[in-house]
Design a protein around this motif. Structure first.
Motif, PDB file in Angstrom:
ATOM      1  N   GLN A 429       0.821  -1.212   0.000  1.00 48.21           N
ATOM      2  CA  GLN A 429       0.000   0.000   0.000  1.00 48.21           C
ATOM      3  C   GLN A 429       0.854   1.259   0.000  1.00 48.21           C
ATOM      4  O   GLN A 429       0.523   2.251  -0.657  1.00 48.21           O
ATOM      5  CB  GLN A 429      -0.934  -0.005   1.215  1.00 48.21           C
ATOM      6  N   ARG A 433       0.709   4.238  -2.821  1.00 47.26           N
ATOM      7  CA  ARG A 433       0.443   5.647  -2.487  1.00 47.26           C
ATOM      8  C   ARG A 433       1.550   6.550  -3.007  1.00 47.26           C
ATOM      9  O   ARG A 433       1.294   7.655  -3.509  1.00 47.26           O
ATOM     10  CB  ARG A 433       0.289   5.794  -0.982  1.00 47.26           C
ATOM     11  N   GLU A 450     -10.348  -7.491   1.247  1.00 46.29           N
ATOM     12  CA  GLU A 450     -10.334  -6.313   2.127  1.00 46.29           C
ATOM     13  C   GLU A 450      -9.275  -5.305   1.691  1.00 46.29           C
ATOM     14  O   GLU A 450      -9.497  -4.092   1.715  1.00 46.29           O
ATOM     15  CB  GLU A 450     -10.081  -6.718   3.580  1.00 46.29           C
ATOM     16  N   GLU A 453     -10.475  -3.449  -1.412  1.00 49.56           N
ATOM     17  CA  GLU A 453     -11.483  -2.434  -1.078  1.00 49.56           C
ATOM     18  C   GLU A 453     -10.846  -1.217  -0.417  1.00 49.56           C
ATOM     19  O   GLU A 453     -11.285  -0.083  -0.639  1.00 49.56           O
ATOM     20  CB  GLU A 453     -12.543  -3.058  -0.176  1.00 49.56           C
ATOM     21  N   ASN A 454      -9.816  -1.427   0.401  1.00 53.25           N
ATOM     22  CA  ASN A 454      -9.119  -0.297   1.025  1.00 53.25           C
ATOM     23  C   ASN A 454      -8.498   0.614  -0.039  1.00 53.25           C
ATOM     24  O   ASN A 454      -8.575   1.851   0.059  1.00 53.25           O
ATOM     25  CB  ASN A 454      -8.032  -0.801   1.979  1.00 53.25           C
ATOM     26  N   ARG A 456      -9.399   0.872  -3.199  1.00 50.21           N
ATOM     27  CA  ARG A 456     -10.447   1.516  -4.010  1.00 50.21           C
ATOM     28  C   ARG A 456     -11.034   2.721  -3.304  1.00 50.21           C
ATOM     29  O   ARG A 456     -11.460   3.675  -3.948  1.00 50.21           O
ATOM     30  CB  ARG A 456     -11.542   0.498  -4.331  1.00 50.21           C
ATOM     31  N   GLN A 457     -11.038   2.690  -1.977  1.00 50.07           N
ATOM     32  CA  GLN A 457     -11.569   3.836  -1.229  1.00 50.07           C
ATOM     33  C   GLN A 457     -10.710   5.082  -1.404  1.00 50.07           C
ATOM     34  O   GLN A 457     -11.189   6.205  -1.236  1.00 50.07           O
ATOM     35  CB  GLN A 457     -11.677   3.476   0.256  1.00 50.07           C
ATOM     36  N   ILE A 458      -9.426   4.903  -1.727  1.00 52.19           N
ATOM     37  CA  ILE A 458      -8.557   6.061  -1.950  1.00 52.19           C
ATOM     38  C   ILE A 458      -8.235   6.209  -3.446  1.00 52.19           C
ATOM     39  O   ILE A 458      -7.209   6.770  -3.833  1.00 52.19           O
ATOM     40  CB  ILE A 458      -7.254   5.970  -1.117  1.00 52.19           C
ATOM     41  N   ASN A 459      -9.140   5.651  -4.295  1.00 54.65           N
ATOM     42  CA  ASN A 459      -9.099   5.846  -5.749  1.00 54.65           C
ATOM     43  C   ASN A 459      -7.833   5.315  -6.410  1.00 54.65           C
ATOM     44  O   ASN A 459      -7.276   5.940  -7.324  1.00 54.65           O
ATOM     45  CB  ASN A 459      -9.278   7.334  -6.084  1.00 54.65           C
TER      46      ASN A 459
END
Length: 630
Positions: A429, A433, A450, A453-454, A456-459
């Protein structure tokens, strides 16, 4: 006196041999203690009747454990768990007691005896469950928290159970005078008081623990700390717990409940961590001694004579409790593997069952012959509990991991990018970033939904699927990609993935995350262009901070870490070549050991080298930390 030394030595030798062996075999320390007790007791006859006496002393380990558990909570946390504490815990106790009573009546017991038996088997083993949850790091999972709520309610429920049992006395079990059979009675402040006075004394005792713990403990500990003697602080901590346990016993309350309450009161104390550090060794030893005595107290004569009955009842207890717990887990939405952890973890009888069983015999509720069989059933169910946790680890968890991820088909990858990141856990991750912040297009792959999905939440564009599958890599554009980052959390698959990519797509630059030096060598041998250990740079950074904390100038500490890196790189190829000799079948490579010692000597020389003092204008003003006043 010699006899006590010999017996203590036998108990300690049994623990020292059995527990590490059980841990090494993956069985857990609790099963090791239980087996040790069986070996030195029923099998070898090295310990005998004193096991029951020692067991009462060892139960103090449970008291200490609940004191430490209480200090991990605060009243706000306790209030937050009120629904599960009362709802989940209350229903478990009521339903299990009702089921036990029904089975007892069906087996021909009088309803008073059957009710007492139901209450005994409604309790689970606080000592075994909490010890095992802590060992396995499961205490903070949803299943672990739910199990703790039920255990806490059970410990509280022991109080009304102790009050109810004397009311169930059977006339035919009393002596000729119509009174209970004589038994040794301990000190009590409430034995001869009427009901209303008894209640007032109980309330006063609880108030004394709460008020005293809040207002008197801090001045007391400050006074003790001023002496500067660690052993006095330890003595004070033991005095506090023993005093609370004695007070609770004097008013016919559970010592464990009083200790837990005191722990909650002291949860926000500035002395909490020191208390935990001083009490932990005593708690561990006494809990271990308790488990050994449980194993040593198994009566093999009764077991051999009625083994079918004992085994059948023990299995029935586990099955019935598990069925009730599983239903409650579904009702309270403790789903998946957490539901099974909750179910299997609490399916046994508990150490307080021995207390209630003895109390029931003393108050003429359960016949002595029946109590001997029930005692074996309680012990056997506790003995089987570590096996239930092993079943959870090896059967339940793998199944739910597969069902959660493997049953789902991989996403359709509809986008390609010059950078593919395989594995987006805590390591991957950060890489994603950093690349996204510099506007570098990436495609992320992971088989943990999971993590996807994490991201995808920050595009961040990410897809579910096994990144080591060649077809998914090709769909993600590995043929046109410039860079592949291998950060998956599997040593063997990461090596296989690097080998595949470098064989079929040699033009792709491969960066790989290594777990340790050996894994890094394997990745390098597989063809990875750059390998970074996941802990190497963070450990080096922390080492630099350690030098600074010991008075080394920050700039010089930075220079030392650079020298460490340069020294490692200078010998990297030599160490890699020597490691390959070991991998090719040489059991011991003297060359590798010599090179490693050479590396350490070069490192020491580099650290002793003179350094240019940094100029004042180049670095901020800095002063070494002042020593503490202790």
């Amino acid at each position: 006196m010699t006899v006590y030394f010999v017996q203590a030595f036998i108990y300690l030798v049994a623990a020292v041999i059995a527990v590490p062996l059980a841990k090494r075999l993956g069985l857990g320390s609790v099963l090791g203690y239980l087996v040790a007790g069986v070996v030195i007791g029923p099998l070898m006859g090295l310990v005998g009747q004193e096991a029951n006496t020692i067991q009462h002393f060892a139960e103090f380990g449970v008291v200490m454990m609940l004191f430490l558990v209480g200090m991990e909570l605060d009243p706000k946390a306790l209030w937050a768990m009120r629904v599960r504490l009362v709802g989940l815990g209350g229903l478990q106790v009521v339903l299990t007691a009702a089921a036990g009573t029904g089975v007892g009546i069906w087996l021909g017991l009088q309803w008073q005896t059957a009710l007492a038996v139901g209450l005994i088997f409604a309790l689970s083993s606080t000592a075994i469950v909490l010890q095992t949850l802590n060992e396995k790091g499961l205490g903070r999972t949803e299943g672990g928290r739910s199990a703790f709520s039920v255990l806490l309610f059970q410990d509280i429920a022991v109080i009304p159970m102790l009050a109810l049992i004397p009311l169930l006395a059977l006339p035919e079990l009393m002596d000729g005078t119509g009174t209970s059979a004589d038994h040794e009675s301990g000190l009590s402040l409430v034995a001869s008081l009427p009901g209303w006075a008894h209640g007032l004394v109980v309330v006063a005792a609880i108030a004394a623990v709460v008020v005293g713990g809040h207002y008197l403990s801090r001045p007391l500990f400050r006074y003790v700390v001023q002496s500067g003697l660690r052993e006095v602080f330890t003595a004070t901590a033991l005095m506090l717990i023993i005093g609370i346990a004695a007070l609770m016993s004097l008013v016919s309350l559970s010592p464990a409940l009083g200790a837990f309450l005191a722990g909650v009161v002291l949860a926000n104390s500035e002395f909490r961590h020191e208390l935990e550090a001083n009490i932990e060794p005593f708690k561990g030893l006494l809990l271990g001694l308790f488990f050994i005595t449980v194993g040593a107290s198994i009566n093999f004569d009764v077991l051999s004579a009625q083994w079918g009955t004992v085994v059948s009842l023990a299995v029935a207890v586990i099955v019935v409790k598990a069925a009730i717990l599983l239903v409650l887990a579904l009702v309270f939405r403790v789903r998946g593997s957490n539901g099974w952890l909750f179910t299997l973890g609490l399916a046994q009888a508990g150490e307080f069952g021995f207390v209630l069983l003895t109390y029931s015999v003393q108050n003429n509720v359960i016949p002595v012959e029946t109590s001997q069989v029930l005692s074996l059933v309680v012990a056997l169910s506790m003995f089987l509990t570590p096996l239930l946790f092993i079943a959870y680890d090896r059967v339940v968890l793998p199944r739910y991991r597969r069902s959660k991820n493997d049953d789902r088909e991989a996403d359709t990858i509809d986008e390609q990018a010059p950078v593919i990141v395989a594995g987006v856990g805590r390591f991957g991750q950060i890489i994603c970033r950093l690349l996204r912040a510099n506007s570098i297009p990436i495609v992320a792959l992971d088989h943990e939904i999971e993590q996807i999905e994490n991201l995808r939440q920050i595009n961040i564009k990410s897809f579910f699927g096994d990144a080591s599958r060649s077809d998914l890599l090709e769909t993600a554009g590995i043929e046109q990609a410039r860079l592949l980052v291998v950060a998956i959390d599997d040593r063997d698959r990461s090596v296989q993935m690097v080998e595949h990519v470098k064989q079929f797509f040699p033009g792709v630059w491969v960066l790989a995350r290594a777990f340790d030096r050996g894994h890094g060598y394997r990745l390098r041998e597989a063809g990875a262009d750059d390998v970074v250990s996941e802990t190497y740079h963070s450990a080096l950074e922390l080492g630099g901070h350690a030098l600074t904390a010991m008075g080394v100038h920050p700039m010089r500490a930075r220079q030392m870490t650079w020298a460490f890196l340069d020294n490692e790189k200078a010998h990297e190829d030599e160490l890699f070549d020597a490691w390959k000799e070991i991998e090719e079948g040489i059991s011991f490579s003297p060359r590798y050991g010599e090179l490693f010692m050479k590396l350490e000597e070069a490192l020491s020389s580099a650290m002793q080298r003179d350094w240019d003092e940094p100029k004042q204008e180049d670095v901020p003003v800095w002063r070494p930390p002042e020593p503490s006043g202790d």
